[in-house]
Scaffold this motif. Structure first.
Motif, mmCIF file in Angstrom:
data_model
loop_
_atom_site.group_PDB
_atom_site.id
_atom_site.type_symbol
_atom_site.label_atom_id
_atom_site.label_comp_id
_atom_site.label_asym_id
_atom_site.label_seq_id
_atom_site.Cartn_x
_atom_site.Cartn_y
_atom_site.Cartn_z
ATOM 1 N N PHE A 9 0.914 -1.213 0.029
ATOM 2 C CA PHE A 9 0.002 0.114 0.038
ATOM 3 C C PHE A 9 0.693 1.196 0.017
ATOM 4 C CE2 PHE A 9 -1.964 -3.496 2.576
ATOM 5 C CZ PHE A 9 -2.992 -3.663 1.679
ATOM 6 N N ASP B 30 -3.852 3.374 4.567
ATOM 7 C CA ASP B 30 -4.632 2.753 3.309
ATOM 8 C C ASP B 30 -5.381 1.528 3.915
ATOM 9 O OD1 ASP B 30 -4.121 4.979 1.804
ATOM 10 O OD2 ASP B 30 -2.576 3.920 0.580
ATOM 11 N N ALA C 265 -8.039 -2.594 1.676
ATOM 12 C CA ALA C 265 -7.746 -1.202 1.135
ATOM 13 C C ALA C 265 -8.826 -0.342 1.177
ATOM 14 C CB ALA C 265 -7.203 -1.399 -0.392
ATOM 15 N N GLN D 11 -8.891 2.968 -0.096
ATOM 16 C CA GLN D 11 -9.114 3.875 -1.129
ATOM 17 C C GLN D 11 -9.015 3.003 -2.645
ATOM 18 O OE1 GLN D 11 -9.407 7.028 -0.720
ATOM 19 N NE2 GLN D 11 -8.720 6.694 1.667
#
Length: 598
Positions: free
Chosen positions: A372, A377, A403, A405
């Motif tokens: 990441f 994240d 994750a 995003q």
């Protein structure tokens, strides 16, 4: 063989069973039949003193296989004030028929006038008993059996050691004891670190079964190192410093608050002086932000105290900025915000597991991973098991990393390892880590593939001081740990010293990503006879085998490490390595480090 007779020693223990008496000496490996004594063993008068002398004499006869002194016996003074007789071996003789001419003089015990004839003893053997014969009124020693015991660890009596007892040698294990130097913490409030005396009762705040015994310690170590060389990023000519501070506030015996601070480092960079293109520069990397800060306790002890009872179960929990380390830091070594709990010291008859612990964790922030972009994240939810079974030790784990995003970077991370010793000569660990689940084209995946690690060490004739080892790995794709702090090095850090960074100077290593590479390290670990120094020598090699590899070609390295203590709290360490990298600039370096623990 030496027969020890002391008048001050307790000679027998008596147990009465159904009107029968059995007498046993704790120091002899003999069982005496407890049966109704024959009529000719009955006496009208029982002399306890002579009975004890007879027991000692008869049991010695049974154990030694017969004896009589070849000449005048010389008593030897014992440490407790008694005396001993050296009694040479002879062919077996019936101890009940021994007379004054065949019995040794028990000068250290029998000091009173010898009794007259025993009127109740019958002539039962060819050798007619004399007036000196004493007949045991309770036990028929002729039926005593001597049982051999292979677990008998008594020392073998040597010829030159059988005639006396060395009191000084007997007292040596006690007289040679001395205080072990102990380095105390910088701050030590409450009970003294490794102090003596009885533990104080404590304060009843949460219940009488979980008393408060507050104490606060601040401890850690200071490291300062000078290095020169080149790593994969460029020149490393610096003098760097690192201070590790652990602050521990213990409330009860099972609950505490703990934090860790590295005031001389920030973002894996350390306060240092460095030489850059001939220019000496000072880098201030001071930062007081805690690297860990968490609460740790046992819910069993807490709930038990509230309900007025001892801990009904064990249920350890922790929450905060929690450090987690699994499989020697290979699968995970990081501190992240979240919580964890465990079910410790369990067993399973169904699965034939003698002992296992099961840990569960959830991490929400500050999770570091090359998979990441930054530590905000991803979330991680997982479990880890530690199992003793099937003649070895099993570690297994699973984690799902979500994750925030970009959902396409979410993936599964699983691991299993098995460690055991084979043929009493080889200690072996096999570990596998597998990553899968990222929804991207293959060359854009940041966590994909797996890693096989095989770690071996040989058991030599000097297993504590000479340890040859051979560790190998095979990586495919881009395998990742669940979480790994940047200061912890790469996933291959335990493969050998040529893959392990020093954590202060930026010392050179070979490629530690394991991405589409195969290789290993062979070396020998030499420890001083007093376990007071260490010399490590190692050869390492890796080669890429796929298009995901970060290494541009074959890599070789030779490395060495030597360290020794100066005091009980300080040590010096020296490292040197040179790595040859195909299609890349070579890496190399030397360094010296001083470490002070407190």
């Amino acid at each position: 063989m030496l027969l020890l007779v002391s008048a001050a020693t307790t000679l027998a223990q008596t147990h009465r069973l159904s009107g029968r008496t059995i007498r046993r000496l704790p120091s002899t490996r003999m069982e005496v039949a407890a049966e109704k004594p024959p009529a000719h063993f009955r006496v009208t008068k029982f002399d306890a003193r002579k009975f004890n002398i007879s027991i000692l004499t008869s049991l010695a006869q049974q154990e030694l296989g017969g004896w009589k002194p070849a000449g005048p016996t010389m008593p030897h003074r014992l440490p407790n004030g008694g005396q001993a007789l050296a009694l040479p071996r002879q062919t077996a003789t019936n101890p009940l028929a021994m007379t004054s001419t065949t019995r040794p003089t028990l000068a250290s015990v029998a000091t009173e006038t010898k009794p007259g004839p025993n009127k109740h003893a019958k002539e039962t053997t060819k050798d007619k008993p004399t007036s000196e014969t004493f007949i045991n009124p309770r036990i028929d020693l002729s039926k005593a059996e001597l049982h051999a015991n292979s677990a008998d660890f008594s020392t073998v009596c040597l010829a030159n050691e059988c005639d006396a007892v060395d009191a000084a040698q007997e007292a040596f294990p006690y007289d040679s004891k001395h205080d072990v130097p102990t380095q105390h913490p910088w701050i030590e409030w409450g009970r003294v670190w490794y102090g003596d005396g009885i533990t104080p009762r404590g304060i009843d705040l949460f219940g009488p079964y979980n008393l408060v015994r507050p104490k606060f310690y601040m401890y850690g170590d200071f490291r300062t190192g000078v290095a020169s060389g080149r790593n994969a990023a460029g020149r490393t000519d610096n003098w760097a410093n690192r201070l590790n501070l652990d602050l521990d506030l213990q409330i009860t015996d099972s609950e505490r608050f703990h934090t860790f601070v590295g005031p001389l480092d920030e973002n894996n960079q350390f306060t240092r002086w460095e030489l850059v293109d001939g220019d000496l520069r000072y880098r201030n990397e001071m930062d007081l932000t805690p690297a860990t800060a968490f609460f740790e306790g046992d819910m069993g002890a807490i709930l038990g105290a509230w309900s007025g009872q001892s801990s009904p179960f064990e249920f350890p929990v922790t929450a905060g900025l929690v450090p987690l380390l699994f499989q020697n830091g290979i699968w995970m070594e990081d501190a992240a915000s979240g919580f964890a709990f465990a079910f410790p010291a369990k067993h399973s008859r169904l699965l034939n597991w003698s002992n296992f612990d099961w840990t569960f964790f959830a991490l929400f922030d500050q999770l570091n991973s090359p998979a990441f972009q930054d530590d905000n994240d991803a979330h991680a939810y997982g479990t880890a098991a530690f199992i003793e079974a099937y003649g070895g030790y099993i570690e297994a784990g699973y984690a799902y990393l979500h994750a925030r995003q970009d959902e396409s970077l979410s993936y599964h991370n699983a691991t299993v390892s098995f460690t055991r010793r084979y043929f009493d000569r080889l200690s072996n660990s096999v570990r596998v880590i597998v990553n899968s689940g990222q929804d991207r084209v293959r060359n854009q995946r940041t966590a994909d593939g797996g890693l096989l690690l095989v770690e071996n060490s040989l058991i030599t004739a000097s297993p504590l001081t000479v340890v040859p080892y051979a560790n190998f790995f095979y990586g495919w794709g881009r395998p990742q740990s669940v979480a790994r702090a940047g200061i912890s090095g790469g996933i291959l850090r335990n493969t050998g010293i040529n893959f392990d960074t020093d954590g202060i100077n930026g010392f050179a290593t070979l490629d530690v990503s394991a991405a589409d590479t195969v290789g290993g390290s062979i070396g020998i670990d030499l420890i001083g006879e007093s376990l007071d120094r260490q010399l490590l020598l190692e050869l390492s090699y890796l080669t890429p085998h796929g298009d995901m590899a970060l290494a541009n070609g074959d890599q070789f390295a030779v490395g060495a490490r030597y360290q020794f203590p100066i005091t009980n709290a300080t040590l010096l360490r020296f490292d040197a390595m040179h790595g040859w990298r195909e299609n890349d600039r070579d890496v190399y370096g030397t360094r010296m480090e001083y470490r002070w623990k407190f």
